[in-house]
Design an enzyme around this catalytic site. Structure first.
Site, PDB file in Angstrom:
ATOM      1  N   ASP A  22       0.856  -1.186   0.000  1.00  0.00           N
ATOM      2  CA  ASP A  22       0.000   0.000   0.000  1.00  0.00           C
ATOM      3  C   ASP A  22       0.894   1.238   0.000  1.00  0.00           C
ATOM      4  O   ASP A  22       1.700   1.425   0.910  1.00  0.00           O
ATOM      5  CB  ASP A  22      -0.881  -0.055   1.259  1.00  0.00           C
ATOM      6  CG  ASP A  22      -1.645   1.233   1.489  1.00  0.00           C
ATOM      7  OD1 ASP A  22      -1.766   2.036   0.545  1.00  0.00           O
ATOM      8  OD2 ASP A  22      -2.111   1.428   2.635  1.00  0.00           O
ATOM      9  N   ASP A  30      -1.797  -1.218  -3.755  1.00  0.00           N
ATOM     10  CA  ASP A  30      -2.145  -0.478  -4.973  1.00  0.00           C
ATOM     11  C   ASP A  30      -1.035  -0.578  -6.014  1.00  0.00           C
ATOM     12  O   ASP A  30       0.029  -1.161  -5.759  1.00  0.00           O
ATOM     13  CB  ASP A  30      -2.453   0.987  -4.631  1.00  0.00           C
ATOM     14  CG  ASP A  30      -1.372   1.605  -3.755  1.00  0.00           C
ATOM     15  OD1 ASP A  30      -0.180   1.435  -4.089  1.00  0.00           O
ATOM     16  OD2 ASP A  30      -1.704   2.233  -2.728  1.00  0.00           O
ATOM     17  N   ASP A 205      -8.795 -16.517 -16.397  1.00  0.00           N
ATOM     18  CA  ASP A 205      -9.581 -17.060 -15.294  1.00  0.00           C
ATOM     19  C   ASP A 205     -10.608 -18.079 -15.800  1.00  0.00           C
ATOM     20  O   ASP A 205     -11.329 -17.809 -16.769  1.00  0.00           O
ATOM     21  CB  ASP A 205     -10.307 -15.880 -14.624  1.00  0.00           C
ATOM     22  CG  ASP A 205     -10.887 -16.218 -13.283  1.00  0.00           C
ATOM     23  OD1 ASP A 205     -10.111 -16.490 -12.359  1.00  0.00           O
ATOM     24  OD2 ASP A 205     -12.129 -16.197 -13.161  1.00  0.00           O
ATOM     25  N   GLU A 255      -6.485 -20.906 -16.766  1.00  0.00           N
ATOM     26  CA  GLU A 255      -6.830 -21.652 -15.558  1.00  0.00           C
ATOM     27  C   GLU A 255      -7.859 -22.703 -15.961  1.00  0.00           C
ATOM     28  O   GLU A 255      -8.963 -22.377 -16.348  1.00  0.00           O
ATOM     29  CB  GLU A 255      -7.410 -20.713 -14.506  1.00  0.00           C
ATOM     30  CG  GLU A 255      -7.628 -21.406 -13.178  1.00  0.00           C
ATOM     31  CD  GLU A 255      -8.626 -20.703 -12.275  1.00  0.00           C
ATOM     32  OE1 GLU A 255      -8.591 -20.959 -11.067  1.00  0.00           O
ATOM     33  OE2 GLU A 255      -9.454 -19.929 -12.778  1.00  0.00           O
ATOM     34  N   HIS A 329      -3.420 -17.396  -5.140  1.00  0.00           N
ATOM     35  CA  HIS A 329      -4.361 -16.716  -4.252  1.00  0.00           C
ATOM     36  C   HIS A 329      -5.559 -17.591  -3.895  1.00  0.00           C
ATOM     37  O   HIS A 329      -6.398 -17.177  -3.105  1.00  0.00           O
ATOM     38  CB  HIS A 329      -4.834 -15.419  -4.916  1.00  0.00           C
ATOM     39  CG  HIS A 329      -5.622 -15.687  -6.165  1.00  0.00           C
ATOM     40  ND1 HIS A 329      -5.039 -16.234  -7.295  1.00  0.00           N
ATOM     41  CD2 HIS A 329      -6.933 -15.540  -6.446  1.00  0.00           C
ATOM     42  CE1 HIS A 329      -5.981 -16.393  -8.212  1.00  0.00           C
ATOM     43  NE2 HIS A 329      -7.133 -15.977  -7.738  1.00  0.00           N
ATOM     44  N   ASP A 330      -5.650 -18.772  -4.490  1.00  0.00           N
ATOM     45  CA  ASP A 330      -6.765 -19.682  -4.181  1.00  0.00           C
ATOM     46  C   ASP A 330      -6.323 -20.877  -3.341  1.00  0.00           C
ATOM     47  O   ASP A 330      -7.147 -21.725  -2.993  1.00  0.00           O
ATOM     48  CB  ASP A 330      -7.386 -20.235  -5.478  1.00  0.00           C
ATOM     49  CG  ASP A 330      -8.052 -19.162  -6.313  1.00  0.00           C
ATOM     50  OD1 ASP A 330      -8.551 -18.174  -5.735  1.00  0.00           O
ATOM     51  OD2 ASP A 330      -8.066 -19.304  -7.551  1.00  0.00           O
TER      52      ASP A 330
HETATM   53  C1  GLC Z   1     -10.715 -18.323 -10.381  1.00  0.00           C
HETATM   54  C2  GLC Z   1      -9.930 -17.367  -9.537  1.00  0.00           C
HETATM   55  C3  GLC Z   1     -10.637 -17.236  -8.213  1.00  0.00           C
HETATM   56  C4  GLC Z   1     -12.014 -16.695  -8.466  1.00  0.00           C
HETATM   57  C5  GLC Z   1     -12.781 -17.525  -9.478  1.00  0.00           C
HETATM   58  C6  GLC Z   1     -13.968 -16.800 -10.006  1.00  0.00           C
HETATM   59  O1  GLC Z   1     -10.737 -19.603  -9.872  1.00  0.00           O
HETATM   60  O2  GLC Z   1      -8.612 -17.779  -9.415  1.00  0.00           O
HETATM   61  O3  GLC Z   1      -9.941 -16.433  -7.313  1.00  0.00           O
HETATM   62  O4  GLC Z   1     -12.729 -16.653  -7.270  1.00  0.00           O
HETATM   63  O5  GLC Z   1     -12.003 -17.848 -10.594  1.00  0.00           O
HETATM   64  O6  GLC Z   1     -13.563 -15.731 -10.806  1.00  0.00           O
END
Ligand code: GLC
Length: 560
Positions: A22, A30, A205, A255, A329-330
């Site tokens: 930040d 940011d 995504d 992904e 992040h997941d």
């Molecule tokens: C993907 C992202 C995840 C998000 C999901 C819906 O899996 O990595 O963080 O919640 O898609 O967009």
């Protein structure tokens, strides 16, 4: 496709901007914060940044619900800040790959606002609207039994026009209708706009879900086919290649939770007609329960983990390209999941071991912010202080509504595998809030920041950070790491993960102890030879080990 490509030789660093740095004291990371830390990334050796979404968003799913694809989220800064970040990154030879979230938009996107305004609005067909299903009892309900990834039905009733819309994720994330050519062209325009600006590619995504098979969207009242990995997706991706990607020297990674080795050869085959690589999920499900998924974590077997990763290694050799990751992040923090964060010694040791195991494989490695420091899961005792829509929805459905899990049971899952573990602020130094912000952080900083932080690691040759930096250098120096073939040794061993790579007369041996116990040295003649006469490229114990034994969490990489 040329077998040699820059995106095969580089290492990607993923930034979750909200939690990275930040620069204003707002408590939220940011873009200027990212720019401030570019030298840190250059020092590490990252070649590419994957920026999690920075577009305008109401943040129901932290930016994965986009309300304007062509502007920057106000909390993160301005387009001028973005332009500066891009040029400063390029000045340091760091590329920037943006997150493209186009399976769905936010329900606040003007497209959806129009679409839901009336049945005959021109944008009605941009989303997936269906009548309810009228059951034999005369009652009308959801069109079919398709479930949302974030719990509950994937259909939401909209009062105003009396129909349901599809949302594979949160109800604030309505799915776009990719069968509509105008939708596809609108998405392709957005992609071209960003690429023309000079960005270096996209992480896409849930891209394997954009094609909806007939039964998934039929009004039937019945169970429905999954949308993930429906074969029709390949047609859309080929069209995307023609209309956007072709002729550009960029990187694309999709992904694809549905990907198998076989379908990955289509998504990311060496023919290059779709994407450069995909994120497969098999190894991330290894400790999930069949019925309850991550909410009921299970012990896993090393032999199974080895089988999965090795199948991907050999299956895509010369046929496609892997992306290599433990963290994002997941996912929870890898060191807490596959290593041992219970003592400082074991944390450092096992974080390095996991890094070597992954970075010596074939594919493009991804480092998620803080992984290079060995950041751990956070202490979670209740839902207070958590933020993740996935966690809240699961809790509501499984504990409160259906009473399938008790509070304690689901808390075990949230603690071990919940996504918020990875989303705590980056730990920069020992000052207040780990140096992430001078304000009140949007999410609590992990209390272990006084021990685990970047400042204490950058100049320490024994740190996890320095180990990652060396791994990245090795990848640049030794083509066998990028291009070598792969063979798993000792497949049944439940402590050791040992594999061999070969390329143009060079052989690499990678040895990893996935346990906190000693293990017998592998009784493999080739390995003994490497130990005797090979060059030790990297290891996580300084002193030479007792011959014949492998120490807790030990890793060694030999070149012969
Ligand atoms: C993907 C992202 C995840 C998000 C999901 C819906 O899996 O990595 O963080 O919640 O898609 O967009």
């Amino acid at each position: 496709m040329n077998p040699k490509e820059w995106w095969k030789e580089t290492v990607v660093y993923q930034i979750y901007p909200r939690s990275f740095k930040d620069s204003t004291g707002s408590g939220v990371g940011d873009l200027n914060g990212v720019t401030e830390k570019l030298d840190y990334l250059a020092e590490l050796g990252a070649g590419v940044i994957w920026l999690s979404p920075v577009y305008e968003s109401p943040n129901v799913d932290n930016g994965y619900d986009i309300s304007d694809y062509l502007s920057i989220m106000k909390e993160f800064g301005t387009m001028a800040d973005f332009d500066r970040l891009l040029s400063e990154a390029h000045r340091r030879n760091i590329k920037i790959v943006m997150d493209l979230v186009v399976n769905h938009t936010s329900d606040r996107h003007p497209w959806f606002i129009e679409s839901r305004s009336s049945r005959d609005n021109p944008k009605r067909g941009w989303y997936i609207w269906r009548d309810g299903y009228k059951g034999p009892d005369g009652k009308t309900g959801v069109p079919n039994k398709l479930e949302s990834v974030f719990s509950g039905p994937a259909w939401k009733y909209d009062e105003k026009t009396g129909q349901y819309y599809l949302h594979l994720f949160a109800s604030a994330q309505p799915d776009l209708n990719w069968a509509n050519l105008d939708v596809r062209n609108a998405v392709f325009d957005i992609m071209n706009w960003w690429l023309d600006k000079g960005i270096d590619g996209f992480r896409m995504d849930v891209i394997d879900a954009i094609h909806k098979p007939e039964s998934a969207v039929a009004v039937s009242g019945k169970d429905a086919e999954t949308c993930f990995g429906s074969p029709g997706v390949h047609g859309y991706l080929k069209e995307m290649r023609r209309k956007v990607l072709a002729g550009r020297d960029i990187m694309t990674v999709g992904e694809c939770s549905s990907a198998t080795v076989k379908t990955a050869r289509l998504f990311a085959g060496s023919g290059g007609s779709e994407l450069n690589m995909v994120f497969q999920f098999e190894h991330t499900w290894i400790d999930h329960d069949k019925q309850f998924g991550k909410w009921r974590p299970l012990p896993y077997k090393l032999s199974r983990l080895k089988e999965i990763l090795s199948r991907w290694q050999t299956g895509l050799y010369k046929k496609g390209w892997n992306s290599l990751y433990w963290d994002n992040h997941d996912q929870p923090r890898a060191v807490s999941r596959f290593g041992d964060d219970s003592t400082e010694e074991n944390r450092v040791r096992s974080a390095k071991m996991l890094a070597a195991c992954l970075h010596m494989m074939q594919g493009t490695p991804y480092i998620y912010q803080g992984e290079e420091l060995g950041m751990t899961n956070m202490p979670i005792n209740s839902l207070d202080g958590l933020n993740d829509v996935e966690i809240f929805n699961a809790y509501r459905e499984l504990v409160e509504e259906k009473k399938l899990l008790t509070r304690d049971e689901i808390m075990t899952g949230i603690k071990k595998l919940g996504r918020d573990n990875a989303r705590t602020p980056m730990q920069w130094n020992t000052s207040a809030n780990a140096g992430f912000t001078t304000g009140k952080p949007w999410m609590k900083v992990n209390p272990n920041y006084k021990t685990i932080n970047a400042a204490s690691q950058i100049h320490d040759p024994e740190s996890v950070f320095s180990f990652y930096r060396r791994l990245i250098r090795l990848r640049r120096e030794y083509p066998v790491i990028v291009y070598g073939d792969y063979k798993l040794l000792l497949p049944g061993d439940e402590k050791l993960f040992v594999y061999r790579r070969r390329h143009e007369g060079k052989t690499l041996f990678v040895l990893c102890n996935f346990s906190g116990e000693k293990a017998a040295a592998p009784a493999i003649p080739e390995f003994k030879k490497a130990e005797k006469s090979g060059k030790l490229l990297i290891a996580n114990y300084n002193e030479d080990g007792p011959r014949g034994g492998i120490r807790p969490w030990e890793t060694r990489v030999y070149l012969t």
